[in-house]
Design an enzyme around this catalytic site. Structure first.
Site, short mmCIF file in Angstrom:
data_model
loop_
_atom_site.label_atom_id
_atom_site.label_comp_id
_atom_site.label_asym_id
_atom_site.label_seq_id
_atom_site.Cartn_x
_atom_site.Cartn_y
_atom_site.Cartn_z
CE LYS A 139 -3.60 2.54 2.61
NZ LYS A 139 -4.66 2.51 3.58
CG HIS A 293 -10.91 -28.34 -35.74
ND1 HIS A 293 -10.47 -27.05 -35.44
CD2 HIS A 293 -10.92 -28.94 -36.85
CE1 HIS A 293 -9.87 -26.82 -36.67
NE2 HIS A 293 -10.27 -27.88 -37.58
#
Length: 533
Positions: A139, A293
């Site tokens: 922070k 696929h």
């Protein structure tokens, strides 16, 4: 308030690289404050260190649970150097400013993955002080440098030595902290909710369905693995993320031995191929899978891996072009020669012998993926999810492919023969991985025809039968869902199919059973469906 000497707070569970990093900090004039085992290790290695209780004036207590949760720690981390009131407060209370924090967390994930883990042990591995210090430093990263990842030690030292600790670096390291602590908190939350325990909560019967307790908040976390050139199409951006704790049995942890970078579609197809292959683990025979696929274009098994591959190839020698091959035995020179004669995107195997590597090295673009076949692919309570607009659909992974033929119900006058049962088992395992509506024709050792993703079931059957051609005579057929009418049975009989496996459950099951009896076809119901969308 200005420190005479810069302070670095060091408290790490993973000690890798910490000694040279701290030696570098000392050379740069940092005084090191440390805790418990880290302080002991640094002192043993001759690095000057100030114990945390000497810094705070308060002893470690509660078996080490309380040692860094103190105003002299968090005040020194959170105070803004450009804020007059903050500087006045720390001066009044005798708080020294801390300039750098090096912390990594207790191994909670590794702990709960242990087969002998207890709740007591897991809870003791929930880190409180570490995340608190990191988040305070992150922070206030404009003034405090937070370091959580040992991989960053070298570049942080270089930046400090060259006085090149830029705002960009500070923000990057802060972001890394919040990403890591967020994942950590999610793991803890999931564990306490019972979601990540080795044994799934006892299922409850509710209207004949399997119910489970779902968390109020679903945590889906991932660690960046690699950037991808694009997604399914060139206009779609894409990236590959790995689940924390992914095992070496997964595509995410596969080792690429050669070839071009994997694409988005490569990864999807490779994952499908691996799932199909691993579904045949209980056959305990060499198996080869060819995928295109995300559908199987050929699956074969045999006495050797070459024989298995030959059957997978013969199933559909056209569709395998540009596809993916996965095998559950090491690739030897004989198989490599066959693979080298095809255009393939990827080969997946548990090992590649030196003779095979020499052959396949000539195919410079061919990707070779090494995957651990000893570990299970999925945990017993694994979940899968799909994104929809505004949310996620979450379900248990379909792991019903371990076929127990004893649970099947023969619904026709004719019983399947032992050979037909083996072929039906092979077909039923295969059809799970074919996009619905799905129909497959097989023998006991190879696929013959695959009908995938059709809008009606008889259409899928016609495709599979056409692909099988003359080989359909004497084959078996599997359907991923029930027959809404008898037309699929009639088409199968005309092609020479001798046995059928399907879930059953249609209000018109009787018509299909009557058709099978009329044609002399044996048919079994499994009682489970395998839709795959």
């Amino acid at each position: 308030m200005e420190n005479v000497t810069k302070l670095a707070l060091v408290s790490v569970y993973d000690k890798e690289g910490i000694i040279p990093f701290c030696e570098g900090l000392v050379r740069l004039g940092y005084q090191i404050i440390s805790t418990g085992g880290t302080a002991k290790l640094l002192a043993e290695r001759g690095i000057a260190v100030k114990p945390i209780d000497e810094h705070t004036g308060f002893p470690e207590m509660l078996d080490g649970r309380v040692k860094t949760l103190h105003p002299k720690v968090h005040g020194g981390l959170l105070a803004r150097r450009d804020h007059q009131e903050h500087m006045r407060a720390v001066q009044v209370h005798g708080i020294e400013l801390i300039d750098l924090v090096v912390v990594n967390l207790y191994p909670f994930q590794e702990t709960i993955a242990r087969p002998d883990v207890t709740d007591e042990l897991a809870i003791e591995m929930i880190d409180i002080g570490g995340p608190a210090m990191l988040r305070s430093a992150a922070k206030n990263h404009e003034f405090v440098l937070p370091v959580i990842d040992p991989a960053d030690y070298d570049r942080v030292l270089i930046a400090l030595e060259q006085n090149q600790v830029t705002p960009v670096l500070r923000r990057e390291l802060a972001a890394k902290v919040f990403a890591a602590t967020s994942r950590y908190d999610a793991l803890v939350a999931d564990y306490l909710a019972g979601k990540t325990k080795a044994a799934e909560q006892e299922a409850k019967a509710q209207n004949g369905l399997q119910a489970r307790d779902w968390p109020g908040v679903l945590h889906i976390t991932g660690v960046s693995k690699m950037a991808l050139r694009y997604g399914e199409n060139p206009h779609q951006a894409a990236h590959f993320y790995m689940e924390p704790g992914a095992t070496t049995a997964t595509i995410a942890r596969a080792e690429q031995l050669q070839g071009k970078e994997l694409s988005y579609n490569n990864i999807q197809d490779a994952d499908a191929a691996l799932a199909m292959l691993r579904a045949f683990d209980d056959f305990e025979q060499p198996v080869a899978v060819a995928v295109k696929h995300m559908n199987p274009c050929g699956i074969g098994r045999g006495g050797t891996i070459v024989e298995a591959f030959d059957r997978a190839y013969e199933a559909d020698p056209v569709s395998i072009f540009g596809g993916i091959v996965a095998v559950n035995r090491p690739v030897d020179g004989a198989l490599a020669e066959k693979l080298a004669n095809l255009f393939l995107e990827i080969v997946i195997a548990p090992a590649f012998l030196d003779e095979a590597r020499a052959v396949l090295a000539k195919k410079k673009n061919l990707r070779l993926l090494l995957v651990d076949m000893q570990q299970p692919l999925w945990s017993s309570d694994a979940l899968t999810w799909k994104r929809v607009s505004g949310g996620f659909l979450v379900q248990a992974v379909d792991q019903a492919a371990s076929v127990q033929t004893a649970d099947w119900q023969v619904v026709t006058a004719r019983q399947p023969s032992a050979e037909e049962y083996e072929a039906l088992r092979f077909a039923w395992k295969t059809v799970q991985f074919v996009k619905s509506n799905a129909i497959v024709l097989t023998t006991a050792n190879m696929t013959l025809g695959v009908g995938a993703g059709q809008m009606n079931r008889v259409g899928a059957a016609e495709i599979a039968i056409a692909q099988a051609g003359a080989r359909a005579k004497g084959s078996v057929l599997a359907s991923d869902a029930f027959f809404p009418m008898r037309d699929t049975v009639d088409a199968a009989a005309k092609a020479g199919v001798t046995a059928i496996v399907q879930p059953g459950g249609s209000i018109r099951d009787g018509e299909s059973i009557d058709a099978a009896n009329a044609h002399g076809i044996a048919m079994v119901f499994t009682g489970e469906r395998h839709f795959l969308h």
